[in-house]
Structures are given as structure tokens and as C-alpha cells.
Design an enzyme around this catalytic site. Structure first.
Site, PDB file in Angstrom:
ATOM      1  N   ASP A  73      16.386  67.936  62.445  1.00 54.26           N
ATOM      2  CA  ASP A  73      15.211  67.167  62.827  1.00 54.26           C
ATOM      3  C   ASP A  73      14.369  67.953  63.834  1.00 54.26           C
ATOM      4  O   ASP A  73      14.900  68.551  64.767  1.00 54.26           O
ATOM      5  CB  ASP A  73      15.669  65.836  63.440  1.00 54.26           C
ATOM      6  CG  ASP A  73      14.515  64.918  63.770  1.00 54.26           C
ATOM      7  OD1 ASP A  73      13.796  64.519  62.845  1.00 54.26           O
ATOM      8  OD2 ASP A  73      14.340  64.602  64.961  1.00 54.26           O
TER       9      ASP A  73
ATOM     10  N   GLU B 225      13.498  70.652  59.120  1.00 54.63           N
ATOM     11  CA  GLU B 225      12.320  69.803  59.096  1.00 54.63           C
ATOM     12  C   GLU B 225      11.338  70.476  60.039  1.00 54.63           C
ATOM     13  O   GLU B 225      11.410  70.328  61.255  1.00 54.63           O
ATOM     14  CB  GLU B 225      12.632  68.387  59.579  1.00 54.63           C
ATOM     15  CG  GLU B 225      11.412  67.476  59.435  1.00 54.63           C
ATOM     16  CD  GLU B 225      11.177  66.547  60.616  1.00 54.63           C
ATOM     17  OE1 GLU B 225      10.387  65.602  60.460  1.00 54.63           O
ATOM     18  OE2 GLU B 225      11.755  66.766  61.695  1.00 54.63           O
TER      19      GLU B 225
END
Length: 547
Positions: free
Chosen positions: A224, A283
Site C-alpha cells: 500500500d 500500489e
């Protein structure tokens, strides 16, 4: 508190077909845990529910699953505010449930990727609580970005950075004696303080966390905010408002800094030290395909999400431009390209593409385009059912923190997170057991009864059966998956490309077009008409041909 370590004996990851580098052509299904399947009837999806539904995914034909965070968390941002990286939140089960899920997935031939959230912790994390109690200048505060404020009495934030969710990216603390204190950085919600990756304790802790889950048997991590872990020295001002609009458009002092790559190289070395080809997936929002490719150089991560493809407008010209740029950038570093149409942070593509019948028609066609392109594809739960965005959720059920802050993101992420419909005529459509008295944490529309797994199974016209057929063909046809492609001449508004033994044609126009038949049609999103050696492709239709 950290739950008891299981001292696991990991199962062997499934043997890939055709290549050890399984990620180069894998189809990976994203499970948003709280909305996938509920095992205990409390209206919230959990790990046991996900494990029970794994056979559905094996039958669908995907190669791996990616699970959104299920760690101990106050849930200020859907679990992306982690209080303990080695514990499962009781909302989702316990550590044994995580272990059971990994083992069952491997038994079914599925790999498991889990989220890791290294840019920030929860404000309930033991480290942040220690930092608040310790006060300015303490060793505990060095793990985060604490700074004195500007202004006469430190009443102004240390710089002009804005939260992605809206408002300032800084919150002022109180000193242990109650007087106004330092400020701390949070690029997202105030409950998500950013870690300072210049601190060696931060780096050592996350290596330990990665080992914990690798030892349990997971096959990789989706990282993330992989672009946000390093901030520019001195934390300089940006000098303008509405900074969220700049994300992915330019390098910012808090995103896509070159220093992140050293961290990812160290993680790659750690992943490579484990058997079974464990992977890292970034990401990462980058302003160009070339900068995104830096995250997947041979000694860094294995994949990076291709958000340029996700955000591309419908149309032959923009789609071809993005496809060419994506393939060129990843080819330059020897990495696979990834393709994704939806995820838990964006409006579902059936709605983005216009909604209603047109949006569904385009979404089905885009799915076949995506699955025919070289590389790896990601499927967000429910897109195989053709689910639209839920745009009329009442304000009182919303939980997206951006909705409450108002001047950052659009605050509508809840609409793509509504729990899946599995079966039955009434909500919650088999999402949980029994009569469904627990409902679901976000309400499902009445019209979803016709979109459930049960309603679509066996219907050759359904989106579910289209995905099942496409994924079966993707495995059966040797020209699909990893490899090369060649553009073919086609009328304006039509994309056509060949791969070994295969041709894909996509009509993006609102009217039918006539094409020379390139081979035997094996899958189409709408019925074709033939006359002589020509085929009529209906409006906004994609066709796969075997040559």
C-alpha cells in the site's frame, strides 16, 4: 496485543503451469475482506467466509487472491490503519483463520497475496502511543514525522502539505502537561500517522513483519502506498492548493521520491530468500509509465498496478495509447505489465463507462480486452458479476473517511465496497448465513438479486459465465498470458491485435462495424452476424478469434 504465534509449517505454494515466474501472466482476484463473504451472520465479511468461498474462485479460473488488510485495527480507514501487523482483527477472525485460508487456497491451487501498509500506522499502534507519551525530542518520536509548528507560537502546520483525504496533512498534539505541542504528519486520515523511513527501527520492524507472514506461507504482498514511504529532505512546501489532483500527475515531495527504490530493493532480496517465488506488488501512483516502471526493475518489485489503464477513457485511440505506453515502459525493464479495471478505491468500471446497459456492455468488452493483453490481470470482486457502483447509499451508512473530510478525494469509495450478492431473492443475498438478520454492513440494492452468483450461473449470456469462459480460454490458448502482441489494421474506432494463434478485436463505437473474419470466433460479448468472409461486430463489442 500480538496474537499467539502459530509456529506454522507452511503449505507448498501451487505449482504454476508453464513458468516459474507465475506472476508474469497470473489473473489475481482482489478480495475486499469485509464485503466478500460473512461466515457468522454479523453482516461483515471475514477470513472464514473468504475461505469457504475459495472453491468459487478456483472454479472461476483465477490464479491467486489478494486480500485487503485484516490486521488488528480501529477501522478508521477500512483496516488501512493498522494497530498490530502480526494480529488478525477480531472483526475478521484470528490468526488460525488466516493460516487455514492460506492452506486451503494452496490446496485448491491458488496463491495468496496479502496487503502490507508501510507508509503509516494507526494512531492506536503501540509505537505512536509511546511517541505521544514520550514528548518532543524523544527516541520514540523519531519513528514518525513530528515537527514544531510555524507561526509565533507554533500554531501553524510545519508546511503546506494536504491530506489525500482533504484538509491539512498535519495534526497538532498536546504535550504530556497538556500544553499545545508538536505536529505530526498524516498524508491520509489523522488516525494514520506517517512513519519516518529514515529511522532504522522502522526498516527492521517491517522486515520482521514480512518474515512473519512469509513464514505463515503467503505468496506475496501488495504494498500500500509504495510510492509514499520516503519524503523529500526538509519537507518543502508545494506552493499550491488541491494537491490531491497532482497525485499521479507529477512527482511530489511526499510521493514518488527516488529513495523508495532502495527500500523495495531490500524487500526484493528478502522475498528472493524464500522458496516458491514470493512476490511484491506496488500500489504506486507515478506521473508517467516510465517512472512507474522503475518500481519493477529486475532487482525491485515484481509488479506495479497500471493505473493509467484503469483511468483511461473509453475509446480506441486513448486505449491504444495507454496500452503502447504501458508495454513499452515495462518491456524496458523486463517486467510484466499489469492490467486492472476496478478496485476498492475507484468507481466500478461498469458505472465509469456510462452506467446502465451501455456501461455493462462496455465493461464486458473491456474485460475481454484486458484478459487478452500480454501480462497479468487483476479482477476486483464483483466485476465478474457486472456489479455497478452503488451511488445512492444514505449518508448515515457511509464509512469512507474522505466522505467526512470533504475537500480531498470524492468520498464515494463506499459505493464499490457494497457486499457481494451470492444467492436468493432478498438482501443480503447469501452474503451471511441463516435468515440474514444481520444484513450487511452496507445495504445492497434490490436489483442485485438478478446479479447474484446463483442467478448468473449457467446463463450463457451472463457476465459471470463470460468471465468463466474467458479465464478458461486464457489458460487453454497458448498465445495468451505473457508474451508479445502485434497491432493489426482496423477501421477507425476499432482495436485489433494478434497474439500467437489468436486475434482480439474491440469495437469501441456506438454502432456496428464490418470486419474481415480473422479466424474462428471463440468468445464474444454480443452475438455476431456473418456474411461471406465478413463479420458484423455490434456496438461496443469485443471478440476473441482463434487463428
Amino acid at each position: 496485543m500480538t496474537q499467539k504465534n502459530l509456529a506454522p509449517t507452511p503449505t507448498t505454494p501451487p505449482t504454476p503451469s508453464g513458468t516459474d515466474e507465475w506472476w508474469r501472466q497470473a489473473v489475481i482476484y482482489q478480495i475486499y475482506v469485509r464485503s466478500f463473504a460473512d461466515s457468522d451472520g454479523d453482516g461483515i465479511g471475514d477470513l472464514r467466509g473468504a475461505r469457504q468461498r475459495l472453491p468459487y474462485l478456483a472454479e472461476l479460473g483465477v490464479d491467486a487472491v489478494w486480500l485487503t488488510p485484516f490486521y488488528a485495527s480501529p477501522q478508521a480507514d477500512g483496516g488501512y490503519d493498522v494497530a498490530d501487523y502480526r494480529a488478525v482483527d477480531p472483526l475478521f477472525g484470528d490468526l488460525q483463520d488466516a493460516d487455514d485460508l492460506v492452506r486451503e487456497a494452496h490446496r485448491l491451487g491458488l496463491r495468496v497475496i496479502v496487503d502490507i501498509v508501510p507508509n503509516h500506522t494507526s494512531d492506536r499502534h503501540a509505537w505512536f502511543r509511546e511517541a505521544l507519551a514520550a514528548g518532543p525530542g524523544s527516541r520514540a518520536r523519531a519513528r514518525y514525522h513530528f515537527r514544531p509548528g510555524r507561526g509565533t507560537n507554533g500554531e501553524l502546520p510545519p508546511n503546506d502539505w494536504e491530506s489525500v483525504f482533504g484538509g491539512p496533512a498535519w495534526t497538532r498534539t498536546a504535550n504530556p502537561d497538556g500544553t499545545p505541542g508538536e505536529w505530526y504528519l498524516h498524508l491520509f486520515a489523522p488516525e494514520q500517522p506517517d512513519l519516518d523511513w529514515d529511522d532504522p527501527e522502522v526498516r527492521a520492524e517491517f522486515e520482521s513483519v514480512l518474515r512473519f507472514w512469509l513464514d505463515l506461507g503467503v505468496d506475496g504482498f501488495r504494498i500500500d502506498v509504495a510510492h509514499g514511504m520516503v519524503k523529500a529532505p526538509g519537507l518543502p512546501d508545494i506552493g499550491r492548493k488541491e494537491q490531491a489532483k497532482l497525485i499521479g500527475a507529477q512527482v511530489l515531495p511526499f510521493f514518488d521520491q527516488d529513495g523508495v527504490h532502495e527500500i523495495h530493493r531490500s524487500w526484493r532480496r528478502l522475498l528472493d530468500s524464500y522458496p516458491g517465488n514470493r512476490i511484491g506488488v506496488a500500489e504506486a501512483w507515478a506521473p508517467t509509465s516510465e517512472r512507474l516502471a522503475l518500481y519493477v526493475r529486475p532487482d525491485e518489485l515484481h509488479q506495479a498496478f497500471n493505473f493509467q489503464f484503469l483511468t483511461c477513457a473509453w475509446g480506441a485511440a486513448p486505449m491504444r495509447e495507454v496500452i503502447d505506453a504501458s508495454l513499452a515502459a515495462t518491456h524496458s525493464v523486463g517486467a510484466p505489465t499489469t492490467w486492472v479495471l476496478s478496485n476498492h478505491d475507484v468507481v466500478r468500471h461498469a458505472t465509469r463507462y456510462g452506467g446502465g446497459e451501455r456501461g455493462t456492455r462496455r465493461a464486458r468488452a473491456a474485460a475481454l480486452l484486458m484478459l487478452a493483453l500480454p501480462g497479468s490481470a487483476y479482477v476486483y470482486q464483483g466485476e465478474e458479476l457486472g456489479l455497478p457502483e452503488v451511488v445512492d447509499l444514505p449518508d448515515e451508512v457511509r464509512q469512507d473517511p474522505a466522505f467526512f473530510r470533504g475537500d480531498g478525494q470524492d468520498g464515494t469509495r463506499d459505493g464499490c465496497r457494497v457486499p457481494l450478492p451470492w444467492s436468493g431473492e432478498e438482501a443480503p443475498y447469501g452474503f451471511g448465513p441463516g435468515s440474514g438478520a444481520g444484513g450487511s454492513w452496507l445495504p445492497q440494492p434490490a436489483e442485485w438479486r438478478t446479479l447474484s452468483v446463483e442467478a448468473q450461473s449457467g446463463d450463457p449470456r451472463s457476465t459471470l459465465e463470460l468471465y468463466r469462459s474467458a479465464l478458461a480460454l486464457r489458460r487453454a490458448l497458448p498465445g495468451l498470458g505473457a508474451g508479445e502482441m502485434t497491432w493489426l489494421a482496423a477501421p477507425e474506432g476499432v482495436l485489433a491485435f494478434s497474439r500467437p494463434g489468436f486475434v482480439c478485436t474491440l469495437n469501441t463505437l456506438p454502432e456496428e462495424v464490418e470486419l474481415t473474419v480473422p479466424g474462428r470466433p471463440v468468445l464474444a460479448t454480443a452475438a455476431l452476424e456473418f456474411h461471406g468472409g465478413a463479420a458484423r461486430l455490434p456496438a461496443e463489442t469485443c471478440v476473441w478469434w482463434e487463428v
